[in-house]
Design an enzyme around this catalytic site. Sequence first.
Site, mmCIF file in Angstrom:
data_model
loop_
_atom_site.group_PDB
_atom_site.id
_atom_site.type_symbol
_atom_site.label_atom_id
_atom_site.label_comp_id
_atom_site.label_asym_id
_atom_site.label_seq_id
_atom_site.Cartn_x
_atom_site.Cartn_y
_atom_site.Cartn_z
ATOM 1 N N ASP A 1 62.922 54.398 68.625
ATOM 2 C CA ASP A 1 63.991 54.394 69.623
ATOM 3 C C ASP A 1 65.242 55.000 69.017
ATOM 4 O O ASP A 1 65.660 54.594 67.922
ATOM 5 C CB ASP A 1 64.329 52.956 70.044
ATOM 6 C CG ASP A 1 63.350 52.398 71.065
ATOM 7 O OD1 ASP A 1 62.438 53.134 71.483
ATOM 8 O OD2 ASP A 1 63.507 51.216 71.433
ATOM 9 N N LYS B 1 62.504 56.321 78.936
ATOM 10 C CA LYS B 1 62.062 55.180 79.740
ATOM 11 C C LYS B 1 62.547 55.283 81.180
ATOM 12 O O LYS B 1 63.697 55.662 81.429
ATOM 13 C CB LYS B 1 62.610 53.875 79.156
ATOM 14 C CG LYS B 1 61.983 53.466 77.826
ATOM 15 C CD LYS B 1 62.563 52.127 77.380
ATOM 16 C CE LYS B 1 62.228 51.807 75.935
ATOM 17 N NZ LYS B 1 60.816 51.483 75.724
ATOM 18 N N GLY C 1 61.592 49.798 67.956
ATOM 19 C CA GLY C 1 62.753 49.900 68.834
ATOM 20 C C GLY C 1 64.013 49.666 68.055
ATOM 21 O O GLY C 1 64.596 50.567 67.450
ATOM 22 N N SER C 2 64.429 48.400 68.004
ATOM 23 C CA SER C 2 65.702 48.063 67.369
ATOM 24 C C SER C 2 65.605 48.053 65.852
ATOM 25 O O SER C 2 66.623 48.112 65.163
ATOM 26 C CB SER C 2 66.146 46.691 67.876
ATOM 27 O OG SER C 2 66.012 46.647 69.285
#
Lengths: 311, 239
Positions: free
Chosen positions: A33, A90, A248-249
């Site tokens: 991400d 997304k 992601g994070s």
Amino acid sequence: MATNLANGISSISDDFTVKAGLAQMLKGGVIMDVTNVEQARIAEEAGAVAVMALERIPSDIRKVGGVARMSNPEMIKEIQAAVTIPVMAKARIGHIVECQILEALGVDYVDESEVLTPADDQYHVQKTDFKVPFVCGCRNLGEALRRIKEGAAFIRTKGEAGTGDVVEAVKHIRTVNAEIAQAKAALASEGELGIAKLAREIGADPVLLKHTAELGRLPVVNFAAGGVATPADAALMMQLGCDGVFVGSGIFKDALDPEHATKRARAIVKAVANWTDKRALIEASIEHGTAMKGISNAGLKEEEKLAGRGW
Amino acid sequence: MPPPSSITVGVLALQGGVIEHIALLNRASTSFPTITFHFPEVKTPEQLSLCDALIIPGGESTTMAIVARRLGLFEPLREFVKINNKPVWGTCAGLVMLAEEASATKQGGQELIGGLDVRVLRNKFGTQAQSFVADLQLGFLAEGERPFKGVFIRAPVVEEVINGNGKVKVLGTVKKPGEEEDIVAVRQGNVFGTSFHPELTGDVRVHAWWLGNVVEALSHKGKEKGLVVGRGKLDGEEA
């Protein structure tokens, strides 16, 4: 006409071969991400196989609250211009027009994602209507096969995005694996009738379920996602049978500086490329340094969980 | 000279479509009933040293280059391809890795193995929306055979043959409507490259043809010599 692909992943058309084929080429890789050009470049230099362009990483979506929507196309275009690896983005569950916009932007994959606020509480997007391929999340086999039936060419676990807690991703891949084993047993012992019964129980298409039972795996590539924060988490998901990992994070959240984020990104790529090599995993864990602080999944209220979105 | 009785063809397994190649190699190997084949995944210099031939699969070439560098594989790969001249086939990202030059690379460029005197253009056709399947006429397959289904996924093409010494043979082209004809299969000695993915088709013909070339190359080296080279010991005159 059905074509049996080499690894048993089967397709119904040339169109699907091309859609699913890109995911096959991402196997053994890490998709990261990123929220801006600088992060996208860090990901590419670290060896990411693709980036997911979004305005906020999931942990910040949690913190900010409100309605999370498709990212600004301007930001997606900047990232497309900055890197040569595939760029994904997304769309909200069921938001056909966000998908159309992302397709027109030329993103390489659309993630119809529970991380964003759902736009339709009845229907997911009919993904066969699009030329751009889709990746979708799942918590179990029935959900994975419903998405594939709608046209998804790539599946990931939902996990619990933005927490840095891998427990839900583990639960989801273990559930998928157990249900595939159940489907194989049903096919072996009761044949078509056993498959039909199980298909009703889990809400899956019986043809796809039978095909899955014959293959002994999902009929498309399956990545881990939702809470993968460390090299060890990434290797754990690979050892549980995932084909690759979304982070992601975990790369940029609580990173001390861009250099630290680079180290984390490289360490997770290394862990996924060498997921059985304990020496490489020790090195990767040292290089990774401090992980994001995270939120324990057990402490989340039901309404705070993202995995429950979609069906 | 007779072909060797045992041949090890590795598939570089840093990332990408590895098992697809192994599955088709296994099917193609049934055309050579007298030879025992091994098709291991290759992630280390030690594993590479056991191989008589190698496939570099499709995937992300930037990722493969970064991982190969970190695992200390670049020099052994260059030696395998350019000094020992062992048979190598690269598909898509593998073709990029085997080119001497590449354009449209990431900022700062990317490291290549080389072996083909060509410049490849990455992502020639654009993003995934421009990925396609096309029927290819591949002259190296037996005459009168049906076309081969070429699967092109964010595919590179050979933009130009460089060092025009006539050693690079063009074995396949594709023409998308409204575009120039593009070179999508080339061979230079023991190095073969394709823009497309035969491993995604279930059609075994290109794998069988290439395996035939591997058998022939190893037979020409001579059984003893071929196997010694194949076990990774340096060939005296070439090392």
